[in-house]
Structures are given as C-alpha cells and as structure tokens.
Motif scaffolding. Sequence first.
Motif, PDB file in Angstrom:
ATOM      1  N   LYS A  61      62.913  51.380  17.757  1.00 54.57           N
ATOM      2  CA  LYS A  61      61.642  51.582  17.029  1.00 54.57           C
ATOM      3  C   LYS A  61      61.281  53.061  17.060  1.00 54.57           C
ATOM      4  CE  LYS A  61      60.598  47.299  16.003  1.00 54.57           C
ATOM      5  NZ  LYS A  61      59.612  46.283  15.768  1.00 54.57           N
ATOM      6  N   PRO A  62      60.580  53.550  16.005  1.00 55.27           N
ATOM      7  CA  PRO A  62      60.179  54.960  15.994  1.00 55.27           C
ATOM      8  C   PRO A  62      58.867  55.224  16.756  1.00 55.27           C
ATOM      9  CG  PRO A  62      59.621  53.924  13.899  1.00 55.27           C
ATOM     10  CD  PRO A  62      60.265  52.851  14.747  1.00 55.27           C
ATOM     11  N   TYR A  63      58.801  56.348  17.444  1.00 54.18           N
ATOM     12  CA  TYR A  63      57.583  56.777  18.153  1.00 54.18           C
ATOM     13  C   TYR A  63      57.411  58.291  18.023  1.00 54.18           C
ATOM     14  CZ  TYR A  63      57.641  52.064  19.762  1.00 54.18           C
ATOM     15  OH  TYR A  63      57.642  50.697  19.750  1.00 54.18           O
ATOM     16  N   THR A  64      56.136  58.705  18.037  1.00 56.87           N
ATOM     17  CA  THR A  64      55.808  60.116  17.832  1.00 56.87           C
ATOM     18  C   THR A  64      55.421  60.746  19.165  1.00 56.87           C
ATOM     19  OG1 THR A  64      54.826  59.358  15.786  1.00 56.87           O
ATOM     20  CG2 THR A  64      54.403  61.643  16.393  1.00 56.87           C
TER      21      THR A  64
ATOM     22  N   LEU B 248      52.343  58.006  23.486  1.00 48.74           N
ATOM     23  CA  LEU B 248      51.231  57.040  23.588  1.00 48.74           C
ATOM     24  C   LEU B 248      51.697  55.791  22.847  1.00 48.74           C
ATOM     25  CD1 LEU B 248      48.214  59.371  22.743  1.00 48.74           C
ATOM     26  CD2 LEU B 248      48.455  58.044  24.859  1.00 48.74           C
ATOM     27  N   ILE B 249      51.867  54.712  23.564  1.00 54.63           N
ATOM     28  CA  ILE B 249      52.433  53.521  22.915  1.00 54.63           C
ATOM     29  C   ILE B 249      51.556  52.300  23.186  1.00 54.63           C
ATOM     30  CG2 ILE B 249      54.459  51.990  22.797  1.00 54.63           C
ATOM     31  CD1 ILE B 249      56.204  54.438  23.289  1.00 54.63           C
ATOM     32  N   LYS B 250      51.233  51.607  22.091  1.00 53.64           N
ATOM     33  CA  LYS B 250      50.427  50.384  22.209  1.00 53.64           C
ATOM     34  C   LYS B 250      51.375  49.208  22.448  1.00 53.64           C
ATOM     35  CE  LYS B 250      47.383  47.582  19.300  1.00 53.64           C
ATOM     36  NZ  LYS B 250      46.365  47.653  18.258  1.00 53.64           N
TER      37      LYS B 250
ATOM     38  N   ASP C  40      53.122  40.046  21.686  1.00 58.25           N
ATOM     39  CA  ASP C  40      54.127  39.249  20.966  1.00 58.25           C
ATOM     40  C   ASP C  40      55.088  40.127  20.164  1.00 58.25           C
ATOM     41  OD1 ASP C  40      52.140  40.124  19.324  1.00 58.25           O
ATOM     42  OD2 ASP C  40      51.780  38.218  18.299  1.00 58.25           O
ATOM     43  N   GLY C  41      55.132  41.403  20.464  1.00 61.30           N
ATOM     44  CA  GLY C  41      56.040  42.320  19.757  1.00 61.30           C
ATOM     45  C   GLY C  41      57.463  42.209  20.285  1.00 61.30           C
ATOM     46  N   LEU C  42      58.392  42.768  19.512  1.00 60.91           N
ATOM     47  CA  LEU C  42      59.805  42.712  19.868  1.00 60.91           C
ATOM     48  C   LEU C  42      60.146  43.785  20.916  1.00 60.91           C
ATOM     49  CD1 LEU C  42      62.265  41.124  18.783  1.00 60.91           C
ATOM     50  CD2 LEU C  42      62.676  43.028  17.201  1.00 60.91           C
ATOM     51  N   PHE C  43      59.670  44.997  20.697  1.00 59.83           N
ATOM     52  CA  PHE C  43      60.106  46.136  21.506  1.00 59.83           C
ATOM     53  C   PHE C  43      59.151  46.476  22.649  1.00 59.83           C
ATOM     54  CE2 PHE C  43      60.472  50.683  22.437  1.00 59.83           C
ATOM     55  CZ  PHE C  43      61.829  50.833  22.595  1.00 59.83           C
ATOM     56  N   THR C  44      57.844  46.564  22.324  1.00 60.90           N
ATOM     57  CA  THR C  44      56.914  47.141  23.309  1.00 60.90           C
ATOM     58  C   THR C  44      56.786  46.335  24.617  1.00 60.90           C
ATOM     59  OG1 THR C  44      55.088  46.278  21.951  1.00 60.90           O
ATOM     60  CG2 THR C  44      55.613  48.609  21.719  1.00 60.90           C
TER      61      THR C  44
ATOM     62  N   THR D 141      48.743  59.277  16.943  1.00 56.63           N
ATOM     63  CA  THR D 141      49.774  60.039  17.679  1.00 56.63           C
ATOM     64  C   THR D 141      50.269  61.294  16.947  1.00 56.63           C
ATOM     65  OG1 THR D 141      51.489  58.476  16.977  1.00 56.63           O
ATOM     66  CG2 THR D 141      50.516  58.132  19.160  1.00 56.63           C
TER      67      THR D 141
HETATM   68  P1  FAD Z   1      56.588  44.099  16.399  1.00 56.36           P
HETATM   69  O1  FAD Z   1      57.610  43.082  16.765  1.00 56.36           O
HETATM   70  O2  FAD Z   1      56.910  45.001  15.279  1.00 56.36           O
HETATM   71  O3  FAD Z   1      55.186  43.398  16.198  1.00 56.36           O
HETATM   72  C1  FAD Z   1      53.956  44.171  16.125  1.00 56.36           C
HETATM   73  C2  FAD Z   1      52.808  43.249  15.791  1.00 56.36           C
HETATM   74  O4  FAD Z   1      52.953  42.772  14.479  1.00 56.36           O
HETATM   75  C3  FAD Z   1      52.734  42.040  16.702  1.00 56.36           C
HETATM   76  O5  FAD Z   1      51.389  41.725  16.933  1.00 56.36           O
HETATM   77  C4  FAD Z   1      53.445  40.976  15.894  1.00 56.36           C
HETATM   78  O6  FAD Z   1      52.989  39.684  16.206  1.00 56.36           O
HETATM   79  C5  FAD Z   1      53.031  41.364  14.472  1.00 56.36           C
HETATM   80  N1  FAD Z   1      54.052  41.004  13.487  1.00 56.36           N
HETATM   81  C6  FAD Z   1      55.383  41.194  13.565  1.00 56.36           C
HETATM   82  N2  FAD Z   1      55.983  40.728  12.452  1.00 56.36           N
HETATM   83  C7  FAD Z   1      54.993  40.241  11.661  1.00 56.36           C
HETATM   84  C8  FAD Z   1      54.950  39.662  10.377  1.00 56.36           C
HETATM   85  N3  FAD Z   1      56.054  39.431   9.671  1.00 56.36           N
HETATM   86  N4  FAD Z   1      53.751  39.295   9.874  1.00 56.36           N
HETATM   87  C9  FAD Z   1      52.623  39.500  10.569  1.00 56.36           C
HETATM   88  N5  FAD Z   1      52.588  40.056  11.780  1.00 56.36           N
HETATM   89  C10 FAD Z   1      53.753  40.419  12.321  1.00 56.36           C
HETATM   90  N6  FAD Z   1      53.479  53.098  17.741  1.00 56.36           N
HETATM   91  C11 FAD Z   1      52.902  53.573  18.868  1.00 56.36           C
HETATM   92  O7  FAD Z   1      52.337  52.802  19.663  1.00 56.36           O
HETATM   93  N7  FAD Z   1      52.957  54.915  19.169  1.00 56.36           N
HETATM   94  C12 FAD Z   1      53.575  55.807  18.352  1.00 56.36           C
HETATM   95  O8  FAD Z   1      53.634  57.006  18.662  1.00 56.36           O
HETATM   96  C13 FAD Z   1      54.188  55.319  17.144  1.00 56.36           C
HETATM   97  N8  FAD Z   1      54.827  56.152  16.299  1.00 56.36           N
HETATM   98  C14 FAD Z   1      55.380  55.652  15.140  1.00 56.36           C
HETATM   99  C15 FAD Z   1      56.028  56.524  14.272  1.00 56.36           C
HETATM  100  C16 FAD Z   1      56.540  56.048  13.056  1.00 56.36           C
HETATM  101  C17 FAD Z   1      57.236  56.993  12.118  1.00 56.36           C
HETATM  102  C18 FAD Z   1      56.415  54.684  12.743  1.00 56.36           C
HETATM  103  C19 FAD Z   1      56.963  54.158  11.448  1.00 56.36           C
HETATM  104  C20 FAD Z   1      55.826  53.809  13.629  1.00 56.36           C
HETATM  105  C21 FAD Z   1      55.299  54.276  14.834  1.00 56.36           C
HETATM  106  N9  FAD Z   1      54.721  53.411  15.766  1.00 56.36           N
HETATM  107  C22 FAD Z   1      54.122  53.921  16.895  1.00 56.36           C
HETATM  108  C23 FAD Z   1      54.834  51.945  15.622  1.00 56.36           C
HETATM  109  C24 FAD Z   1      56.113  51.450  16.365  1.00 56.36           C
HETATM  110  O9  FAD Z   1      57.265  51.967  15.732  1.00 56.36           O
HETATM  111  C25 FAD Z   1      56.257  49.913  16.384  1.00 56.36           C
HETATM  112  O10 FAD Z   1      56.116  49.425  15.090  1.00 56.36           O
HETATM  113  C26 FAD Z   1      55.238  49.242  17.309  1.00 56.36           C
HETATM  114  O11 FAD Z   1      55.386  49.762  18.633  1.00 56.36           O
HETATM  115  C27 FAD Z   1      55.413  47.726  17.355  1.00 56.36           C
HETATM  116  O12 FAD Z   1      56.679  47.417  17.834  1.00 56.36           O
HETATM  117  P2  FAD Z   1      57.050  45.999  18.491  1.00 56.36           P
HETATM  118  O13 FAD Z   1      58.531  45.803  18.253  1.00 56.36           O
HETATM  119  O14 FAD Z   1      56.583  45.918  19.888  1.00 56.36           O
HETATM  120  O15 FAD Z   1      56.205  44.968  17.670  1.00 56.36           O
END
Ligand code: FAD
Length: 367
Positions: free
Chosen positions: A170-173, A197-199, A203-207, A249
């Motif tokens: 996943k991308p982060y800044t 700074l990461i939230k 239920d996320g995949l990565f965080t 961020t």
């Molecule tokens: P995900 O699995 O992606 O899920 C995130 C949330 O969305 C969850 O609540 C999940 O239930 C919900 N969700 C997932 N799929 C669906 C769907 N199909 N429909 C509805 N809801 C859904 N984040 C930061 O915290 N800090 C940063 O500095 C930062 N920088 C970023 C820079 C860029 C260029 C980009 C594009 C994104 C950045 N992000 C940042 C966001 C980060 O990349 C991830 O998207 C975020 O951390 C969520 O990842 P995850 O895999 O934990 O969650």
Amino acid sequence: QVTDTLPREGPSSPSYDWFQTESSVTIVIYTKQKNINLDSVIVDLQDDSLRAEVVIKDQSYLIHIELSHEVQENISVRVIENVGKVDIVLQKRENIPWKCLGQPLEKHDSFIPKKDTGLYYRKCQLISKEYVTHDTRLFCLMLPPSTHLQVPVGHHVYLMLSVTGAEIVKPYTPVSESLLSDFKEPVLPPNKYIYFLIKIYPDGLFTPELDRLQIGDFVSVSSPEGNFKLSKLQEVEDLFLLAAGTGFTPMVNILKYSLTSVSSLRKVKLMFFNKTEDDIIWRCQLEKLAFKDKRFDIEFVLSTPSSEWNGKRGHVSPALLSEFLERSLENSRVFLCICGPTPFTDEGIRLLHDLNFSTDEIHGFTA
Ligand code: FAD
Ligand code: NAD
C-alpha cells in the motif's frame, strides 16, 4: 518507407567512471544535468550488489553491479549540483587494490523511463510506534545503513508486508517527525529515519498487519514515487491546503517546506476536514504552529461533531471554500493542494474550478 531521422528527445544519457584509494572506491556519475540533488539519487547495497539510481526528469539512470570485493555497509553520497556530478563512496573491507569494479547486473548502465525500472524495495526496521489519535499512529522506520534514500516533498513510497506467503503493498506519504521541529533541507549524511502517520482500519487488509508488528520487526519500503512538483511552490504568495483525514500527510512536508524555504510566502491556510474532534491528527501541534508563525492559519471542519463543537461543520462546500480562500492581496500568486478520500478530492477540485482557480493552480493528490 519511414526513416527514423528525428533527434532523440529528452536528456542525454549519463555515464559513469570509478577510481580508488587504498581504503575507498568512488563511483562517479556524470548526469549531464544541473538540477540534480540528493533527492534524485537512490543507492542500495545488498550483500555485494550495488544498485544506484539517478532520477532525471522522467528517466532513470541505473548502475547495477556485483562488486568484485567486499565493502563496508556505510556508504556516502555527494552531489555536486552545479556540474551534475554524483559521487558514491564505498569503504573497502580490505585495503587491497581492485582490478575491476565488478560484474554488470540487470539493466546496468541503462537510461530508461522511470516507470520501467520497477519498484525496488529495501527492508527497514520498525524503531518506534506512537499513538497520535485513537486510530492513527506515528511509525518510525530505520533505513539500512547501506541505503541512501530521501523522499521528495509531496511524494510517497509503498510499504510491503508478507502475510501468510502473500505480499501486500500500500502507498504511504512520509512526514517529518513533528510540525514544530525545524525543516531539514537534504543534508549529509542522509536521514536514516523515515516517519509515517498511518490510520489503522480494523477491517483493512494492510494496516492491522502493520499495527501487529513489534519494535525491531522489518517492513519493505519502496523507492519514492509521485508527480508533485516542488517548483509549483516557487514564488507563491498564498498557499491553501485542503486535507481530509489522513489526506493531511502530504500537507505536513509541504507546510514545513513552504514556511522555511518559500521566501515570497505571505500566507498558508490549512482547512482540515475530519469526522470528530478525536480524529484530528496533531491538533495541538497545528495550533502551536499557528500561534508561533503568523503566516499560518488553521481551520478545522467536522462532519459529525459532538453538540459542544463551536467550529465549522459539514463537508467540503462552496460556502466553506469561498470564505476560506481569501487572498492576502488581490491578484496574489496562489497555489492550492487537496488530499483526502477520493469523493472529497474530486468534489473539492470541482468546486475550486467553479471558483475560477485554474488547473495550473491546483494539485490534487489522487490514488
Ligand atoms: P483496506 O483494506 O483498503 O480498507 C480500508 C477501509 O475501507 C476499511 O474500513 C474497509 O472495510 C473499507 N473497504 C475496503 N474495501 C471496500 C469496498 N470495496 N467498499 C467499501 N469499503 C471498503 N494512509 C495513511 O494512513 N497514511 C498515509 O500517509 C497515506 N498515504 C497515502 C498515499 C497515497 C498516494 C495513497 C493513494 C493512499 C495513501 N494512504 C495513506 C491510504 C493507504 O494507502 C491505504 O489505502 C490505507 O492505509 C488502507 O489500507 P488497508 O489495506 O488497511 O485497508
Ligand atoms: P475519513 O473517513 O475519516 O474522512 C475524513 C473527512 O473526509 C470527513 O470528515 C469528510 O469531511 C471527508 N469526506 C469523507 N467522505 C467524503 C465524501 N464522500 N464526500 C465528501 N467528503 C468526504 O477519512 P480517512 O479514513 O482518514 O481517509 C483518508 C483518505 O485519504 C483515504 O482514502 C486515503 O487513501 C487518502 N489519502 C490519499 C493520499 C494521496 O496522496 N493520494 C495520501 C493520504 C491519504
């Protein structure tokens, strides 16, 4: 018959050379460009293989060599900007003369579009994890001593973890450690720590996986990417930043850079959209910075505030924006940055166009 007679476009190819002393080996890259700085050079040494990438506009020049002898893990990188020369200094493990630098590896001495180099990862160690809000953490990672990497302002990296055999990316800044410390220009030796700074989304995949790491564990960090151009901030007088949630961020380093390095700057205003007061990242630091530096103003907007909230409410809207986007001088040179959930960013950019800001005056951070 079509003949290829057009001159080749873009910068001409860099070249390299090397020399040695009793104890060191220096690789010299002649980029033939003048706007090279320490952000443009990424160097990694893994076992005996050395990979150095110099980013020149949208192209990358690569040095990729299996070194003929062992070197120590500390490397140093120097850039002589006015002649576009890069020195990579390696310390020999044994003080013996080298007959050759080593054997070329994949894409060695090539000058190719940056997008074709592939993302290169190095393993970084988790040094600390600090709670910033109920769901957001400040992670500090340490780069290996044999890596030189600096993330340009407004750019991001990819973090990669292996989870039950699958790789998740996943991308982060990156951000600076705090808003209140002085902004550090690229200095020697390069910064070894990188902060995020990461939230955490339960239920996320990565965080959740990232949050489970223990201090001392490793995460792979890619080379930087991004299309934000620092030159856009040159000569800006009014800078407006619109951030929602972790869309804050990229604003951290833009804010610090502009307050320290943009001499024309009269005003920076941040409008920070969150759901509740508890979700506001670094609220206290933002308020302290606004108190310390009169050029900076902060406005918080909450979409689901408690009944006690006296500040602004709602989602991004024409009314909120037109009041906020007041210039310090009529016709001042203005720039706007916007980042947050995609519907927020899309709607914000649409509203900014309605308010007669041009595409050239807006940078939207999008996925
Ligand atoms: P995900 O699995 O992606 O899920 C995130 C949330 O969305 C969850 O609540 C999940 O239930 C919900 N969700 C997932 N799929 C669906 C769907 N199909 N429909 C509805 N809801 C859904 N984040 C930061 O915290 N800090 C940063 O500095 C930062 N920088 C970023 C820079 C860029 C260029 C980009 C594009 C994104 C950045 N992000 C940042 C966001 C980060 O990349 C991830 O998207 C975020 O951390 C969520 O990842 P995850 O895999 O934990 O969650
Ligand atoms: P969040 O769900 O906590 O929402 C924060 C605020 O965004 C809300 O209070 C509201 O004002 C606004 N918002 C949310 N949904 C909206 C909608 N549909 N329309 C208008 N406004 C809306 O935000 P979060 O969970 O912190 O998410 C931050 C987002 O920023 C993520 O999607 C992340 O991928 C993105 N991000 C992007 C980058 C980048 O460089 N591209 C960098 C960091 C974060």
